[in-house]
Design a protein around this motif. Structure first.
Motif, PDB file in Angstrom:
ATOM      1  N   ILE A   1       0.865  -1.177   0.000  1.00 42.73           N
ATOM      2  CA  ILE A   1       0.000   0.000   0.000  1.00 42.73           C
ATOM      3  C   ILE A   1       0.907   1.233   0.000  1.00 42.73           C
ATOM      4  CG2 ILE A   1      -1.630   1.344   1.404  1.00 42.73           C
ATOM      5  CD1 ILE A   1      -2.872  -1.314   2.249  1.00 42.73           C
ATOM      6  N   PRO A   2       0.631   2.190  -0.886  1.00 41.64           N
ATOM      7  CA  PRO A   2       1.565   3.305  -1.101  1.00 41.64           C
ATOM      8  C   PRO A   2       1.968   4.118   0.138  1.00 41.64           C
ATOM      9  CG  PRO A   2       0.002   3.234  -2.874  1.00 41.64           C
ATOM     10  CD  PRO A   2      -0.437   2.207  -1.871  1.00 41.64           C
TER      11      PRO A   2
ATOM     12  N   SER B   1       5.211   1.449  -5.949  1.00 47.30           N
ATOM     13  CA  SER B   1       4.387   0.595  -5.085  1.00 47.30           C
ATOM     14  C   SER B   1       3.013   0.363  -5.706  1.00 47.30           C
ATOM     15  CB  SER B   1       4.272   1.171  -3.679  1.00 47.30           C
ATOM     16  OG  SER B   1       3.568   2.389  -3.679  1.00 47.30           O
ATOM     17  N   ILE B   2       2.483   1.355  -6.406  1.00 42.98           N
ATOM     18  CA  ILE B   2       1.210   1.166  -7.110  1.00 42.98           C
ATOM     19  C   ILE B   2       1.389   0.166  -8.258  1.00 42.98           C
ATOM     20  CG2 ILE B   2      -0.515   2.301  -8.567  1.00 42.98           C
ATOM     21  CD1 ILE B   2      -0.089   4.805  -6.816  1.00 42.98           C
TER      22      ILE B   2
ATOM     23  N   ILE C   1       1.691  -3.290  -6.803  1.00 43.63           N
ATOM     24  CA  ILE C   1       0.405  -3.847  -6.371  1.00 43.63           C
ATOM     25  C   ILE C   1      -0.294  -4.503  -7.555  1.00 43.63           C
ATOM     26  CG2 ILE C   1      -1.941  -3.233  -5.640  1.00 43.63           C
ATOM     27  CD1 ILE C   1      -0.709  -1.288  -3.672  1.00 43.63           C
TER      28      ILE C   1
END
Length: 78
Positions: A18-19, A60-61, A64
């Protein structure tokens, strides 16, 4: 750490990426992957850049999405 992260459940990986705090895990994962394999120096450079919050937030996005679809971080990580 790279092998530890790879062994986790998909949901746990997504929560760790999660960012808000995922940029730390994205960077450390790439750094430890480079240390384990020593194949591609781009992985190390991206790991260091991911420690910078703006770059890490973006990665990070992206991570994911790759974890949700392929259950592994793959972008610039060899």
């Amino acid at each position: 750490m790279a092998k530890w992260f790879d062994g986790l459940d998909k949901l746990v990986k997504i929560i760790l990426l999660i960012p808000i705090w995922g940029w730390i895990f994205a960077g450390l994962y790439r750094i430890f992957t480079y240390v384990d394999n020593k194949k591609n120096p781009v992985t190390l450079v991206m790991g260091i850049l991911c420690i910078i919050p703006i770059v890490g937030f973006i990665f990070s996005i992206i991570d994911i999405v790759t974890v949700a679809t392929e259950n592994k971080i793959k972008i610039l990580c060899e």
